[in-house]
Design a protein around this motif. Structure first.
Motif, PDB file in Angstrom:
ATOM      1  N   GLY A  60       0.841  -1.182   0.000  1.00 52.77           N
ATOM      2  CA  GLY A  60       0.000   0.000   0.000  1.00 52.77           C
ATOM      3  C   GLY A  60       0.878   1.234   0.000  1.00 52.77           C
ATOM      4  N   SER A  61       0.339   2.345  -0.431  1.00 53.66           N
ATOM      5  CA  SER A  61       1.096   3.598  -0.487  1.00 53.66           C
ATOM      6  C   SER A  61       0.445   4.628   0.425  1.00 53.66           C
ATOM      7  CB  SER A  61       1.153   4.133  -1.926  1.00 53.66           C
ATOM      8  OG  SER A  61       1.839   3.238  -2.766  1.00 53.66           O
ATOM      9  N   ASP A  62       1.274   5.397   1.101  1.00 51.27           N
ATOM     10  CA  ASP A  62       0.763   6.439   1.992  1.00 51.27           C
ATOM     11  C   ASP A  62       1.857   7.479   2.188  1.00 51.27           C
ATOM     12  OD1 ASP A  62      -0.920   7.854   3.598  1.00 51.27           O
ATOM     13  OD2 ASP A  62      -1.308   6.223   5.011  1.00 51.27           O
ATOM     14  N   PHE A  63       1.447   8.588   2.786  1.00 50.51           N
ATOM     15  CA  PHE A  63       2.410   9.637   3.115  1.00 50.51           C
ATOM     16  C   PHE A  63       3.155   9.267   4.390  1.00 50.51           C
ATOM     17  CE2 PHE A  63      -1.127  11.843   0.933  1.00 50.51           C
ATOM     18  CZ  PHE A  63      -0.426  12.318  -0.160  1.00 50.51           C
ATOM     19  N   PRO A  64       4.325   9.841   4.606  1.00 48.71           N
ATOM     20  CA  PRO A  64       5.027   9.609   5.878  1.00 48.71           C
ATOM     21  C   PRO A  64       4.245  10.245   7.028  1.00 48.71           C
ATOM     22  CG  PRO A  64       6.122  11.304   4.587  1.00 48.71           C
ATOM     23  CD  PRO A  64       5.089  10.705   3.694  1.00 48.71           C
ATOM     24  N   GLU A  65       4.641   9.908   8.237  1.00 49.98           N
ATOM     25  CA  GLU A  65       3.925  10.386   9.424  1.00 49.98           C
ATOM     26  C   GLU A  65       3.803  11.905   9.449  1.00 49.98           C
ATOM     27  OE1 GLU A  65       1.612   9.765  12.629  1.00 49.98           O
ATOM     28  OE2 GLU A  65       2.553   8.188  11.435  1.00 49.98           O
ATOM     29  N   SER A  66       4.807  12.601   8.927  1.00 48.42           N
ATOM     30  CA  SER A  66       4.801  14.069   8.944  1.00 48.42           C
ATOM     31  C   SER A  66       3.669  14.672   8.116  1.00 48.42           C
ATOM     32  CB  SER A  66       6.142  14.597   8.414  1.00 48.42           C
ATOM     33  OG  SER A  66       6.372  14.116   7.079  1.00 48.42           O
ATOM     34  N   HIS A  67       3.080  13.886   7.204  1.00 47.60           N
ATOM     35  CA  HIS A  67       2.009  14.402   6.345  1.00 47.60           C
ATOM     36  C   HIS A  67       0.731  13.572   6.434  1.00 47.60           C
ATOM     37  CE1 HIS A  67       5.620  16.158   4.548  1.00 47.60           C
ATOM     38  NE2 HIS A  67       4.853  17.048   3.947  1.00 47.60           N
ATOM     39  N   ARG A  68       0.734  12.527   7.251  1.00 52.01           N
ATOM     40  CA  ARG A  68      -0.363  11.573   7.219  1.00 52.01           C
ATOM     41  C   ARG A  68      -1.603  12.080   7.943  1.00 52.01           C
ATOM     42  NH1 ARG A  68       1.808   6.003   8.888  1.00 52.01           N
ATOM     43  NH2 ARG A  68       3.189   6.578   7.156  1.00 52.01           N
ATOM     44  N   LYS A  69      -1.427  12.797   9.055  1.00 51.38           N
ATOM     45  CA  LYS A  69      -2.579  13.265   9.814  1.00 51.38           C
ATOM     46  C   LYS A  69      -3.214  14.463   9.132  1.00 51.38           C
ATOM     47  CE  LYS A  69      -0.834  11.561  14.237  1.00 51.38           C
ATOM     48  NZ  LYS A  69      -0.412  11.913  15.617  1.00 51.38           N
ATOM     49  N   TRP A  70      -4.515  14.617   9.323  1.00 55.03           N
ATOM     50  CA  TRP A  70      -5.267  15.633   8.606  1.00 55.03           C
ATOM     51  C   TRP A  70      -4.759  17.045   8.868  1.00 55.03           C
ATOM     52  CZ3 TRP A  70      -9.934  15.854   5.593  1.00 55.03           C
ATOM     53  CH2 TRP A  70     -10.260  14.626   5.024  1.00 55.03           C
ATOM     54  N   ASN A  71      -4.320  17.309  10.063  1.00 53.83           N
ATOM     55  CA  ASN A  71      -3.879  18.667  10.404  1.00 53.83           C
ATOM     56  C   ASN A  71      -2.357  18.780  10.501  1.00 53.83           C
ATOM     57  OD1 ASN A  71      -6.543  19.817  10.672  1.00 53.83           O
ATOM     58  ND2 ASN A  71      -6.750  18.613  12.561  1.00 53.83           N
ATOM     59  N   SER A  72      -1.664  17.791   9.955  1.00 50.12           N
ATOM     60  CA  SER A  72      -0.195  17.810  10.067  1.00 50.12           C
ATOM     61  C   SER A  72       0.453  18.775   9.087  1.00 50.12           C
ATOM     62  CB  SER A  72       0.360  16.396   9.844  1.00 50.12           C
ATOM     63  OG  SER A  72      -0.007  15.918   8.549  1.00 50.12           O
ATOM     64  N   CYS A  73      -0.264  19.150   8.033  1.00 46.30           N
ATOM     65  CA  CYS A  73       0.300  20.068   7.042  1.00 46.30           C
ATOM     66  C   CYS A  73      -0.827  20.680   6.236  1.00 46.30           C
ATOM     67  CB  CYS A  73       1.279  19.340   6.112  1.00 46.30           C
ATOM     68  SG  CYS A  73       0.485  18.102   5.052  1.00 46.30           S
ATOM     69  N   ASP A  74      -0.510  21.724   5.505  1.00 51.29           N
ATOM     70  CA  ASP A  74      -1.479  22.290   4.571  1.00 51.29           C
ATOM     71  C   ASP A  74      -1.718  21.278   3.448  1.00 51.29           C
ATOM     72  OD1 ASP A  74      -2.714  25.102   3.616  1.00 51.29           O
ATOM     73  OD2 ASP A  74      -1.969  23.982   1.885  1.00 51.29           O
ATOM     74  N   ALA A  75      -2.957  21.177   3.019  1.00 50.77           N
ATOM     75  CA  ALA A  75      -3.312  20.174   2.005  1.00 50.77           C
ATOM     76  C   ALA A  75      -2.485  20.328   0.732  1.00 50.77           C
ATOM     77  CB  ALA A  75      -4.804  20.267   1.677  1.00 50.77           C
ATOM     78  N   PHE A  76      -2.105  21.554   0.387  1.00 48.37           N
ATOM     79  CA  PHE A  76      -1.340  21.790  -0.843  1.00 48.37           C
ATOM     80  C   PHE A  76       0.020  21.101  -0.802  1.00 48.37           C
ATOM     81  CE2 PHE A  76       1.469  24.334  -3.591  1.00 48.37           C
ATOM     82  CZ  PHE A  76       0.770  24.245  -4.787  1.00 48.37           C
ATOM     83  N   GLU A  77       0.589  20.934   0.399  1.00 47.81           N
ATOM     84  CA  GLU A  77       1.913  20.310   0.535  1.00 47.81           C
ATOM     85  C   GLU A  77       1.909  18.843   0.100  1.00 47.81           C
ATOM     86  OE1 GLU A  77       3.750  20.863   4.337  1.00 47.81           O
ATOM     87  OE2 GLU A  77       2.913  22.874   4.579  1.00 47.81           O
ATOM     88  N   LEU A  78       0.725  18.234   0.073  1.00 44.22           N
ATOM     89  CA  LEU A  78       0.650  16.813  -0.278  1.00 44.22           C
ATOM     90  C   LEU A  78       1.065  16.554  -1.723  1.00 44.22           C
ATOM     91  CD1 LEU A  78      -2.698  15.872   1.513  1.00 44.22           C
ATOM     92  CD2 LEU A  78      -0.368  15.469   2.313  1.00 44.22           C
ATOM     93  N   ALA A  81       4.708  15.981  -1.331  1.00 44.56           N
ATOM     94  CA  ALA A  81       5.125  15.126  -0.218  1.00 44.56           C
ATOM     95  C   ALA A  81       5.637  13.784  -0.737  1.00 44.56           C
ATOM     96  CB  ALA A  81       3.955  14.894   0.733  1.00 44.56           C
ATOM     97  N   PRO A  82       6.629  13.197  -0.048  1.00 39.77           N
ATOM     98  CA  PRO A  82       7.096  11.861  -0.447  1.00 39.77           C
ATOM     99  C   PRO A  82       6.003  10.818  -0.206  1.00 39.77           C
ATOM    100  CG  PRO A  82       8.072  12.513   1.644  1.00 39.77           C
ATOM    101  CD  PRO A  82       7.347  13.721   1.137  1.00 39.77           C
ATOM    102  N   VAL A  83       6.071   9.742  -0.942  1.00 41.33           N
ATOM    103  CA  VAL A  83       5.107   8.648  -0.804  1.00 41.33           C
ATOM    104  C   VAL A  83       5.855   7.393  -0.404  1.00 41.33           C
ATOM    105  CG1 VAL A  83       3.462   7.162  -2.006  1.00 41.33           C
ATOM    106  CG2 VAL A  83       3.475   9.629  -2.445  1.00 41.33           C
ATOM    107  N   GLU A  84       5.395   6.757   0.659  1.00 38.42           N
ATOM    108  CA  GLU A  84       6.033   5.533   1.151  1.00 38.42           C
ATOM    109  C   GLU A  84       5.221   4.318   0.715  1.00 38.42           C
ATOM    110  OE1 GLU A  84       6.155   6.054   5.346  1.00 38.42           O
ATOM    111  OE2 GLU A  84       7.896   7.387   5.302  1.00 38.42           O
ATOM    112  N   THR A  85       5.943   3.292   0.304  1.00 35.85           N
ATOM    113  CA  THR A  85       5.301   2.032  -0.070  1.00 35.85           C
ATOM    114  C   THR A  85       5.726   0.949   0.903  1.00 35.85           C
ATOM    115  OG1 THR A  85       5.267   2.653  -2.407  1.00 35.85           O
ATOM    116  CG2 THR A  85       5.020   0.329  -1.908  1.00 35.85           C
ATOM    117  N   HIS A  86       4.781   0.213   1.418  1.00 36.68           N
ATOM    118  CA  HIS A  86       5.090  -0.820   2.416  1.00 36.68           C
ATOM    119  C   HIS A  86       4.112  -1.969   2.276  1.00 36.68           C
ATOM    120  CE1 HIS A  86       1.532   0.624   4.599  1.00 36.68           C
ATOM    121  NE2 HIS A  86       1.967   1.841   4.314  1.00 36.68           N
ATOM    122  N   VAL A  87       4.516  -3.134   2.715  1.00 41.47           N
ATOM    123  CA  VAL A  87       3.630  -4.293   2.704  1.00 41.47           C
ATOM    124  C   VAL A  87       2.538  -4.058   3.730  1.00 41.47           C
ATOM    125  CG1 VAL A  87       3.440  -6.770   3.143  1.00 41.47           C
ATOM    126  CG2 VAL A  87       5.441  -5.857   1.930  1.00 41.47           C
TER     127      VAL A  87
END
Length: 656
Positions: A60-78, A81-87
């Motif tokens: 699955g793919s997701d943002f790192p913890e620094s961008h994962r939470k709804w209020n962790s960053c401005d939406a435009f930064e996504l 943002a880097p994308v992490e892939t993990h099992v």
């Protein structure tokens, strides 16, 4: 040589093992209750096979913890943002099994579905297995049906994994994550700030690069139906009663060449002129052979449309059923854009398998006894899979599975039959300076229609006429009609629009339709036996709002997603890199995001009709000359397109 074979699903791995081993294999369990390993010798390649599987995508793919939470960053930064892939956490047991088996293997053979998505899942498997054994040889088995001939050929003639197709899928996953998350966060946070119900329920107002254009089609048709105003029109109805060989005094209707006109005065004037010389004269009699073309070979798009229109099944359900029948070995791979069979395709062995069926077996036998004709060729060929067709006779199916299998089988047999033949007669007449015509049809040979009841071709006899003949019409009247209201959108209509506009692929269209239904953006409504799609108030509000923003390439229109799909095809073809495709597409979405956020009040306004606080009163101020001083508990309410702020005082019901 030890070969590790990895399929995409448990049913496929078991079927492969049964075919390659001749049913002589040993089975061992794994930590996953759904995954088993099958082992056997395969003397054709002097190898020892271990066959196992995954269960769809491993990662699955997701943002790192620094961008994962709804209020962790401005939406435009996504967007950047880097994308992490993990099992995925629920796939760890499958991962462990692959690691264990890869350490023992000399070759890894990928047996995932042979489409773009399957290629990417294959790459996920490769990455896991190379962690266990870096130098393991990687090969790809290509097949289109779970039948012995194809499975043995795939095992003995493996090819290379198509990295370009896998890259296209990775680009799509990354793009959809970034764009979807950015727009979803932005619009959800703004709407929650304006509507108490959304905030309290923590409802997510999701956005998807495919789902919004799909929703846009539904809203566009809804607005067309809602704004429709019927118009009167006039036409001249002319008919003649004359005996035919099959009936006495049957009415033959002559259609007016003008069709109809909307100007009543002009229609009356023309009709008066016709009445001044009401004798009709036959100007031409045309008799010719005609055909009703048999259907083209079946693609995934056509299967979804037919499933909705003819079988009354949702596109997603049709695909789910056909996928299951494929895994059971009854159908070829059901995700294909190809509507032409290879010249070397073995039609007759498949037709012979259907001879035993009590319903269409006699027709299949007639094809073997001289009724066969090579199927028509369409314009599409994905170079991966043949058109959808039955690979074995399935006599014990029931319910919806039976309906889907029967349609596919009848379609295949119809493709292998001959066109229906008929004889058409067209009689042209002139009356009072106006021109009319009548058409008769005699069906000579039904051919494919005998097995394909989904097409209709009904004969209609007309009397004999001769050129130059004159007759007095039995009826010649000026009649009034009204334009008919257009129908709401059906799922079949929506599949057609998405296909035409490049929204999604044959493998994803059904899921996009289901998503907008699950999001409550669209409601399904049955009228008689037909299911129509109606946008919810929220769905209408979102689309109308984005349309009012006036983006150059609107997020609710198909243009940008169509360009994205074309770019993904270029990645598959190797003419564009994954990085280039992502860069240019994200730049476009960034520009739209900035404008949409700046002008989002235009979305809030039409959405306000959807959300109300449970009980309110209002601080109206002055409206159309009236003064009030009652205050309220709501944040925002609407009245005749005016909006009012809130405070705390006595409450009234939401209907007031």
């Amino acid at each position: 040589m030890r070969v590790l074979c990895v399929a995409e699903k448990p049913s496929i791995s078991k079927s492969i093992s049964q075919i390659l081993s001749g049913g002589q294999f040993t089975t061992s369990a794994t930590r996953s209750q759904f995954i088993k390993n099958y082992e056997f010798d395969y003397p054709q390649t002097n190898s020892f096979y271990t066959v196992t599987c995954v269960s769809g995508h491993l990662t699955g793919s997701d943002f790192p913890e620094s961008h994962r939470k709804w209020n962790s960053c401005d939406a435009f930064e996504l967007f950047d943002a880097p994308v992490e892939t993990h099992v995925a956490s629920d796939k760890k047991a499958i991962e462990d099994n692959l690691l264990t088996q890869a350490r023992r293997a000399d070759m890894l053979m990928i047996w995932t579905d042979c489409d773009r998505e399957g290629e990417h899942i294959g790459l996920e498997i490769v990455r896991v297995c190379k962690r266990a054994k870096r130098n393991i040889v990687v090969k790809r088995a290509r097949f289109s049906a779970i039948i012995a001939q194809q499975i043995h050929h795939a095992a003995q003639h493996p090819v290379e994994l198509d990295r370009a197709q896998a890259d296209a899928v990775e680009a799509r996953i990354t793009l959809d994550l970034k764009v979807g998350a950015a727009f979803t966060r932005m619009q959800t946070q703004i709407l929650q700030n304006h509507f108490v119900q959304l905030s309290e329920a923590r409802n997510v107002v999701s956005y998807g690069p495919c789902q919004f254009p799909t929703l846009g089609f539904v809203v566009q048709k809804w607005n067309l139906v809602k704004s429709f105003v019927s118009e009167p029109f006039w036409h001249i109805h002319m008919s003649l009663r004359r005996n035919t060989s099959s009936s006495d005094g049957e009415e033959t209707v002559f259609n007016w060449r003008r069709g109809h006109i909307f100007d009543e005065d002009a229609a009356v004037s023309i009709y008066d002129f016709v009445l001044s010389d009401p004798l009709a004269r036959v100007t031409k009699v045309t008799k010719k052979e005609t055909k009703k073309w048999k259907p083209l070979p079946l693609t995934t798009f056509e299967l979804q449309k037919a499933g909705s229109r003819l079988l009354r099944l949702a596109p997603k359900k049709v695909l789910d059923i056909s996928e299951k029948l494929y895994q059971q070995g009854f159908l070829s791979y059901p995700r294909t854009e190809t509507d032409q069979f290879d010249p070397q395709f073995d039609f007759h062995s498949l037709i012979r398998k259907q001879v035993v069926d009590p319903t269409w077996g006699a027709f299949a036998n007639s094809l073997e006894e001289g009724g066969f004709a090579v199927p028509r060729k369409g314009k599409n060929n994905d170079k991966a899979h043949p058109p959808i067709h039955p690979t074995a006779h399935a006599g014990n199916l029931v319910g919806d599975e039976r309906k889907v299998y029967e349609f596919i089988t009848r379609r295949f047999l119809a493709c292998c039959s001959k066109d229906a033949l008929g004889f058409q007669t067209t009689v042209d007449v002139e009356c009072g300076g106006e021109f009319f015509y009548a058409t008769g049809l005699l069906v000579l040979e039904r051919n494919y229609l005998e097995v394909y009841p989904y097409d209709k071709w009904v004969g209609h006899e007309i009397p004999e006429f001769e050129e130059g003949e004159e007759f007095q019409p039995s009826v010649c009247e000026l009649r009034e009609g009204k334009t008919s209201k257009p129908s709401l959108l059906t799922e079949a209509d929506l599949v057609t629009l998405m296909d035409k506009n490049g929204i999604g692929t044959d493998a994803t269209i059904a899921q996009h339709i289901q998503t907008i239904i699950d999001r409550d953006y669209v409601i399904e409504k049955m009228e008689g036996s037909t299911k129509y799609l109606i946008p919810s108030k929220l769905g209408i509000g979102l689309i109308e709002g984005y349309n009012q923003i006036g983006l150059n390439k609107s997020v609710s229109k198909p243009q940008l997603r169509r360009e994205t799909e074309r770019s993904m095809v270029q990645v598959c073809e190797g003419t564009k890199t994954k990085a280039a495709m992502l860069e240019e597409t994200i730049v476009q979405y960034k520009e739209m995001f900035i404008i949409a956020k700046r002008e989002f009040e235009k979305v809030i306004s039409p959405c306000s009709a959807k959300f109300f606080t449970p009980s309110w009163t209002f601080q109206f101020g002055q409206i159309h000359g009236f003064e009030t001083s009652v205050k309220s508990t709501c944040r925002l309410v609407e009245c005749n397109r005016f909006f009012f702020e809130a405070s705390i005082y006595p409450t009234y019901s939401t209907s007031e």
